[in-house]
Design a protein around this motif. Structure first.
Motif, PDB file in Angstrom:
ATOM      1  N   LYS A 158      -9.622  27.964 -27.074  1.00 34.49           N
ATOM      2  CA  LYS A 158      -9.729  29.005 -26.051  1.00 34.49           C
ATOM      3  C   LYS A 158     -11.112  28.991 -25.426  1.00 34.49           C
ATOM      4  CE  LYS A 158      -6.410  32.267 -28.031  1.00 34.49           C
ATOM      5  NZ  LYS A 158      -6.212  33.658 -28.489  1.00 34.49           N
ATOM      6  N   ALA A 159     -11.145  29.218 -24.122  1.00 32.15           N
ATOM      7  CA  ALA A 159     -12.420  29.413 -23.439  1.00 32.15           C
ATOM      8  C   ALA A 159     -12.986  30.755 -23.871  1.00 32.15           C
ATOM      9  CB  ALA A 159     -12.226  29.383 -21.932  1.00 32.15           C
ATOM     10  N   SER A 160     -14.222  30.770 -24.338  1.00 30.97           N
ATOM     11  CA  SER A 160     -14.824  32.018 -24.804  1.00 30.97           C
ATOM     12  C   SER A 160     -14.897  33.054 -23.692  1.00 30.97           C
ATOM     13  CB  SER A 160     -16.233  31.750 -25.351  1.00 30.97           C
ATOM     14  OG  SER A 160     -16.820  32.937 -25.835  1.00 30.97           O
ATOM     15  N   ALA A 161     -15.116  32.599 -22.454  1.00 33.92           N
ATOM     16  CA  ALA A 161     -15.213  33.524 -21.320  1.00 33.92           C
ATOM     17  C   ALA A 161     -13.893  33.658 -20.583  1.00 33.92           C
ATOM     18  CB  ALA A 161     -16.286  33.033 -20.348  1.00 33.92           C
ATOM     19  N   GLY A 162     -12.792  33.153 -21.185  1.00 32.05           N
ATOM     20  CA  GLY A 162     -11.562  32.957 -20.444  1.00 32.05           C
ATOM     21  C   GLY A 162     -10.609  34.119 -20.400  1.00 32.05           C
ATOM     22  N   GLY A 163      -9.490  33.850 -19.760  1.00 31.34           N
ATOM     23  CA  GLY A 163      -8.405  34.799 -19.591  1.00 31.34           C
ATOM     24  C   GLY A 163      -7.338  34.171 -18.730  1.00 31.34           C
ATOM     25  N   GLY A 164      -6.148  34.760 -18.722  1.00 37.03           N
ATOM     26  CA  GLY A 164      -5.066  34.283 -17.876  1.00 37.03           C
ATOM     27  C   GLY A 164      -4.550  32.905 -18.246  1.00 37.03           C
ATOM     28  N   GLY A 165      -4.815  32.465 -19.486  1.00 35.44           N
ATOM     29  CA  GLY A 165      -4.318  31.174 -19.929  1.00 35.44           C
ATOM     30  C   GLY A 165      -5.171  29.988 -19.526  1.00 35.44           C
ATOM     31  N   ARG A 166      -6.238  30.218 -18.761  1.00 36.32           N
ATOM     32  CA  ARG A 166      -7.081  29.105 -18.324  1.00 36.32           C
ATOM     33  C   ARG A 166      -8.080  28.748 -19.422  1.00 36.32           C
ATOM     34  NH1 ARG A 166      -8.729  32.103 -13.078  1.00 36.32           N
ATOM     35  NH2 ARG A 166      -7.916  33.787 -14.368  1.00 36.32           N
ATOM     36  N   GLY A 167      -8.284  27.444 -19.619  1.00 33.90           N
ATOM     37  CA  GLY A 167      -9.157  26.998 -20.694  1.00 33.90           C
ATOM     38  C   GLY A 167      -8.523  27.169 -22.059  1.00 33.90           C
ATOM     39  N   MET A 168      -7.193  27.207 -22.112  1.00 35.95           N
ATOM     40  CA  MET A 168      -6.483  27.418 -23.373  1.00 35.95           C
ATOM     41  C   MET A 168      -5.548  26.239 -23.623  1.00 35.95           C
ATOM     42  SD  MET A 168      -4.039  30.638 -24.515  1.00 35.95           S
ATOM     43  CE  MET A 168      -5.341  31.822 -24.229  1.00 35.95           C
ATOM     44  N   ALA A 184      -9.835  21.585 -21.875  1.00 36.84           N
ATOM     45  CA  ALA A 184     -10.140  23.020 -21.938  1.00 36.84           C
ATOM     46  C   ALA A 184     -11.537  23.298 -21.390  1.00 36.84           C
ATOM     47  CB  ALA A 184     -10.020  23.517 -23.373  1.00 36.84           C
ATOM     48  N   ARG A 185     -12.497  22.446 -21.723  1.00 40.36           N
ATOM     49  CA  ARG A 185     -13.866  22.631 -21.205  1.00 40.36           C
ATOM     50  C   ARG A 185     -13.883  22.516 -19.679  1.00 40.36           C
ATOM     51  NH1 ARG A 185     -17.604  23.254 -25.047  1.00 40.36           N
ATOM     52  NH2 ARG A 185     -17.585  21.944 -26.917  1.00 40.36           N
ATOM     53  N   SER A 186     -13.186  21.498 -19.162  1.00 40.85           N
ATOM     54  CA  SER A 186     -13.158  21.297 -17.712  1.00 40.85           C
ATOM     55  C   SER A 186     -12.547  22.504 -17.010  1.00 40.85           C
ATOM     56  CB  SER A 186     -12.364  20.029 -17.380  1.00 40.85           C
ATOM     57  OG  SER A 186     -12.145  19.923 -15.993  1.00 40.85           O
ATOM     58  N   GLU A 187     -11.418  22.981 -17.532  1.00 41.71           N
ATOM     59  CA  GLU A 187     -10.745  24.117 -16.911  1.00 41.71           C
ATOM     60  C   GLU A 187     -11.598  25.376 -17.006  1.00 41.71           C
ATOM     61  OE1 GLU A 187      -6.283  23.979 -16.980  1.00 41.71           O
ATOM     62  OE2 GLU A 187      -6.602  25.808 -18.133  1.00 41.71           O
ATOM     63  N   ALA A 188     -12.261  25.578 -18.157  1.00 45.74           N
ATOM     64  CA  ALA A 188     -13.114  26.751 -18.333  1.00 45.74           C
ATOM     65  C   ALA A 188     -14.313  26.706 -17.400  1.00 45.74           C
ATOM     66  CB  ALA A 188     -13.580  26.834 -19.787  1.00 45.74           C
ATOM     67  N   ARG A 189     -14.886  25.518 -17.230  1.00 47.46           N
ATOM     68  CA  ARG A 189     -16.042  25.374 -16.342  1.00 47.46           C
ATOM     69  C   ARG A 189     -15.637  25.665 -14.889  1.00 47.46           C
ATOM     70  NH1 ARG A 189     -16.791  20.308 -17.110  1.00 47.46           N
ATOM     71  NH2 ARG A 189     -17.654  20.596 -19.191  1.00 47.46           N
ATOM     72  N   GLN A 190     -14.471  25.153 -14.499  1.00 44.19           N
ATOM     73  CA  GLN A 190     -13.989  25.379 -13.131  1.00 44.19           C
ATOM     74  C   GLN A 190     -13.693  26.859 -12.889  1.00 44.19           C
ATOM     75  OE1 GLN A 190     -13.391  23.357 -10.474  1.00 44.19           O
ATOM     76  NE2 GLN A 190     -14.029  21.446 -11.421  1.00 44.19           N
ATOM     77  N   ALA A 191     -13.071  27.517 -13.881  1.00 48.60           N
ATOM     78  CA  ALA A 191     -12.596  28.890 -13.681  1.00 48.60           C
ATOM     79  C   ALA A 191     -13.676  29.932 -13.906  1.00 48.60           C
ATOM     80  CB  ALA A 191     -11.408  29.164 -14.603  1.00 48.60           C
ATOM     81  N   PHE A 192     -14.566  29.707 -14.885  1.00 40.01           N
ATOM     82  CA  PHE A 192     -15.501  30.756 -15.301  1.00 40.01           C
ATOM     83  C   PHE A 192     -16.972  30.364 -15.236  1.00 40.01           C
ATOM     84  CE2 PHE A 192     -11.650  30.824 -18.044  1.00 40.01           C
ATOM     85  CZ  PHE A 192     -11.004  31.877 -17.417  1.00 40.01           C
ATOM     86  N   GLU A 613      -4.604  24.461 -12.236  1.00 38.15           N
ATOM     87  CA  GLU A 613      -4.704  23.026 -12.021  1.00 38.15           C
ATOM     88  C   GLU A 613      -3.301  22.417 -12.030  1.00 38.15           C
ATOM     89  OE1 GLU A 613      -7.349  21.142 -14.742  1.00 38.15           O
ATOM     90  OE2 GLU A 613      -9.042  22.454 -14.269  1.00 38.15           O
ATOM     91  N   HIS A 614      -3.018  21.540 -11.043  1.00 39.01           N
ATOM     92  CA  HIS A 614      -1.698  20.935 -10.903  1.00 39.01           C
ATOM     93  C   HIS A 614      -1.858  19.417 -10.826  1.00 39.01           C
ATOM     94  CE1 HIS A 614      -0.154  24.949  -9.838  1.00 39.01           C
ATOM     95  NE2 HIS A 614      -1.278  25.062  -9.156  1.00 39.01           N
ATOM     96  N   PRO A 615      -1.429  18.664 -11.850  1.00 44.16           N
ATOM     97  CA  PRO A 615      -1.489  17.206 -11.775  1.00 44.16           C
ATOM     98  C   PRO A 615      -0.557  16.687 -10.680  1.00 44.16           C
ATOM     99  CG  PRO A 615      -1.110  17.968 -14.036  1.00 44.16           C
ATOM    100  CD  PRO A 615      -0.902  19.140 -13.145  1.00 44.16           C
ATOM    101  N   VAL A 616      -1.042  15.728  -9.903  1.00 50.04           N
ATOM    102  CA  VAL A 616      -0.227  15.054  -8.892  1.00 50.04           C
ATOM    103  C   VAL A 616       0.152  13.703  -9.481  1.00 50.04           C
ATOM    104  CG1 VAL A 616      -0.159  14.142  -6.552  1.00 50.04           C
ATOM    105  CG2 VAL A 616      -1.438  16.237  -7.034  1.00 50.04           C
ATOM    106  N   ARG A 617       1.448  13.437  -9.604  1.00 49.12           N
ATOM    107  CA  ARG A 617       1.910  12.281 -10.380  1.00 49.12           C
ATOM    108  C   ARG A 617       2.563  11.216  -9.497  1.00 49.12           C
ATOM    109  NH1 ARG A 617       1.493  13.561 -15.684  1.00 49.12           N
ATOM    110  NH2 ARG A 617       1.312  15.798 -16.184  1.00 49.12           N
ATOM    111  N   ALA A 618       2.543   9.981 -10.004  1.00 43.84           N
ATOM    112  CA  ALA A 618       3.174   8.862  -9.308  1.00 43.84           C
ATOM    113  C   ALA A 618       4.682   9.061  -9.272  1.00 43.84           C
ATOM    114  CB  ALA A 618       2.826   7.550 -10.004  1.00 43.84           C
ATOM    115  N   ASP A 619       5.315   8.733  -8.137  1.00 41.05           N
ATOM    116  CA  ASP A 619       6.765   8.871  -8.029  1.00 41.05           C
ATOM    117  C   ASP A 619       7.489   7.540  -8.215  1.00 41.05           C
ATOM    118  OD1 ASP A 619       6.088   7.614  -5.693  1.00 41.05           O
ATOM    119  OD2 ASP A 619       7.195   8.972  -4.363  1.00 41.05           O
ATOM    120  N   ARG A 620       6.716   6.495  -8.548  1.00 41.90           N
ATOM    121  CA  ARG A 620       7.331   5.182  -8.780  1.00 41.90           C
ATOM    122  C   ARG A 620       6.361   4.310  -9.565  1.00 41.90           C
ATOM    123  NH1 ARG A 620       7.676   2.393  -2.983  1.00 41.90           N
ATOM    124  NH2 ARG A 620       9.048   1.027  -4.141  1.00 41.90           N
ATOM    125  N   ASP A 621       6.848   3.232 -10.138  1.00 42.38           N
ATOM    126  CA  ASP A 621       5.990   2.201 -10.703  1.00 42.38           C
ATOM    127  C   ASP A 621       5.416   1.375  -9.558  1.00 42.38           C
ATOM    128  OD1 ASP A 621       7.031   3.165 -13.030  1.00 42.38           O
ATOM    129  OD2 ASP A 621       8.211   1.377 -13.523  1.00 42.38           O
TER     130      ASP A 621
END
Length: 654
Positions: A158-168, A184-192, A613-621
């Motif tokens: 869990k992000a120590s400064a977090g909430g709303g499921g971010r950094g978790m 988790a660190r990346s998401e926490a840094r971006q959000a908080f 955060e939303h991963p954008v994924r390949a739709d084909r090989d």
């Protein structure tokens, strides 16, 4: 006596605070970003001040601009709402320094409870049970890895400064730990702006129960029952209810006493929510304390008959709490759902676009808290919640029944919503039995057809064809018209439907292949169509915007395009290699380079939109031939991001 209140927030919470403040005689001031210039909260307030561009960092998180707006308008108090600066200790202190009353707890309490690490230590000292874990000073990756071995799996990061499921992150085995810590660190840094992490032993399939507490400046503190917030997706609440169907009177008293201890331990003032995890044996553990008004506070208001914003303002003026603990009474049952502009059939992707029609249901026991209305636009700048839909009943079944009807009777044309999915949750047998834990959605809807794209029925095609034929002309355009048979092509969800529409006065027959559907048209005006179908009269709502046609019948909303007169153009084939943005947002990570080989489903970039955060994924090989967006770029929905060329063998097979 405070006289003028500035609301440092937007959307439904700003609207909700403004309405109570005005009812109590306060003058009100709204702040708004350039994107919110015509928002509902700016119209309801007595005065409004623009505080910057759409980006939250330059507007709703801009403390100087908000304090300057208070100075310009002569406001003497500030309500922070929830989110944004509501749990920012520096902002609370800045208000005090500027001579403004902050409608919330003191900065010291916000700072303490804003740290999951420090708050857990404080709760242990106050005798409040906590989840076993690691909250040490040294939260380096190495220390977390070592601590995880002692805690055991599964565990939560869990992000120590977090909430709303971010950094978790839930980590079920050791080989997932390092990658989960980095994410988790990346998401926490971006959000908080703070990447400090803690670890906790995972409590499997618990109930998420929270206690509403209130404290004043005279040493009084009470709790106003509990809320069950166990129905969650990605650690974000979807359904909230009060009281909890799982909590006994004895457990309520024990958790309430612990919550009051938590508040008194940090010299709390105003509204706060102490959140607990409760296991199957009804053992409870402190999770965190939210030092603000919660999104789900209306269910508490409905079962207690109290206005919690009015309580907040009373405490801010230095008055004692309106009730003693023995005067708090719980009456009936209330359930709240969050109506979002999102698509449950495509991984709950947030939706943007015009809100052509927004018509909340009305009726006894219903409450809608919303910051939008017809004609607004849902943008990618802010959370996509359209409204909180709340129903009260004498008992839980009455509340559920009213809420289901409210969801069916609410009209939203223009953006896809989770409305139908919410109805499926409320009507689910496990939820009805009061058995929902935090694992409920994953277990109940893993393979559920409600998450599949809606299958258009012949009845819906017939209704859409009727509206497309007559929607602009009105009743006079069809009641005396000669008999005709005309072809029509409608598009829905990427599928094309070739129809034959036969009209004779008010009789209409629609054919699709070998299937036919017969309707009798009764009346049609102002977006409302009345038909007779197999001897039964029905009404359905509709809206036409260009070639788009929106239809709502029997609680189901369907969007069509009339492409009868457009050149034939098939939908883009799956696996085309043209990877586009699914929504407006910002690119925060690029994971591939030109020339790189990828497999279908591989993450290519990470798009941040609507606080997630939303991963954008390949739709084909194939091989990446172009990366058309870089880190930090703002992109628009449907913008081309990555191109992938098929391998030679695959291209030959085609």
């Amino acid at each position: 006596m405070l006289k003028k209140l500035l609301i440092a927030n937007r959307g439904e919470i700003a609207v909700r605070v403004i309405r109570t403040a005005k009812a109590l005689g306060y003058r009100t001031v709204a702040v708004y970003s350039e994107a919110d210039a015509n928002a509902l909260h700016t119209e309801l307030a007595d005065e409004a001040v623009c505080i910057g561009p759409a980006q939250v960092s330059a507007s709703y998180l801009n403390m100087d601009a908000i304090l300057d707006a208070a100075r310009k308008t002569g406001a003497d108090c500030i309500h922070p709402g929830y989110g944004f600066l509501s749990e920012n200790a520096a902002f609370a202190q800045a208000c005090k320094t500027a001579g403004l009353e902050f409608v919330g707890p003191p900065a010291s309490a916000i700072e303490l409870m804003g740290s999951k690490r420090r708050s857990k230590i404080a709760m242990q000292q106050a005798g409040v049970p906590v989840v076993p874990g690691y909250e040490g000073n040294n939260a380096s990756d190495h220390e977390l890895i070592e601590a995880a071995r002692d805690i055991g799996y599964p565990l939560m990061i869990k992000a120590s400064a977090g909430g709303g499921g971010r950094g978790m992150r839930l980590v079920e085995q050791e080989d997932q730990l390092v990658d989960s810590i980095q994410r988790a660190r990346s998401e926490a840094r971006q959000a908080f702006g703070d990447d400090e992490l803690i670890l906790e032993k995972a409590v499997i399939e618990p109930r998420h129960i929270e206690i509403q507490v209130f404290a004043d400046r005279h040493g009084n503190a009470v709790y106003l029952g509990e809320r069950d917030c166990s129905v969650q997706r990605r650690h974000q609440k979807v359904v909230e209810e009060a009281p909890s169907p799982f909590v006994t009177p004895e457990l309520r008293a024990a958790m309430g006493d612990a919550a009051v201890k938590a508040a008194l331990a940090c010299n709390y003032e105003g509204a706060g929510t102490v959140e607990f995890l409760v296991d199957k044996d009804r053992n409870f553990y402190f999770l965190e304390m939210n030092t603000r008004l919660q999104v789900e506070h209306p269910v508490t208001e409905l079962i207690t008959g109290q206005d919690l914003v009015a309580w907040q303002l009373a405490v801010a003026e230095g008055r004692t709490l309106p009730l003693r603990q023995d005067q708090v009474q719980l009456n009936g049952h209330a359930i709240e759902v969050r109506l979002y502009a999102e698509d449950p059939t495509h991984s709950f992707t947030p939706q943007t676009g015009p809100l052509h029609v927004f018509g909340p249901a009305t009726g006894d026991g219903l409450r809608f808290d919303s910051g939008v209305r017809s004609g607004d636009t849902v943008t990618a700048h802010y959370d996509p919640m359209l409204a909180k839909v709340i129903a009260w009943g004498q008992n839980r079944d009455e509340s559920r029944r009213r809420l289901l009807r409210a969801l069916e009777d609410t009209t939203v044309f223009g953006v896809t919503t989770n409305r139908y999915f919410l109805g499926r949750i409320i009507s689910h047998d496990s939820f009805g039995a009061g058995e929902a834990t935090t694992a409920f959605l994953q277990q109940a809807f893993r393979d559920d057809p409600s998450l599949a794209p809606h299958q258009v029925s012949m009845r819906e095609l017939a209704l859409a064809a009727t509206i497309a034929s007559h929607g602009r002309s009105g009743q006079d355009g069809w009641s005396n018209a000669p008999a005709t048979t005309t072809p029509m092509t409608l598009e829905c969800g990427g599928h094309h439907y070739q129809l034959q529409v036969h009209k004779a006065a008010n009789q209409l027959i629609v054919s699709h292949g070998d299937a036919n559907y017969r309707l009798v048209l009764e009346s049609q005006r102002d977006g409302l169509l009345c038909i007779i179908d197999n001897g039964v009269r029905h009404r359905c709502q509709y809206h036409i915007a260009g070639d788009h046609l929106y239809l709502q019948a029997s609680g189901q909303a369907v969007a069509f395009r009339d492409i009868t007169h457009q050149p034939t153009a098939g939908a883009q084939a799956h696996g085309s290699g043209k990877v586009r943005a699914s929504m407006d947002g910002a690119i925060i990570e690029v994971l591939v380079t030109a020339g790189q080989q990828v497999r279908q489903g591989d993450p290519l970039l990470v798009l941040e939109a609507m606080k997630m955060e939303h991963p954008v994924r390949a739709d084909r090989d194939g091989r990446v031939t172009g990366v058309l967006a870089g880190k930090g770029d703002q992109v628009k929905r449907s913008q081309l991001l990555v191109e992938i060329a098929a391998d030679a063998g695959e291209e030959g097979d085609r």
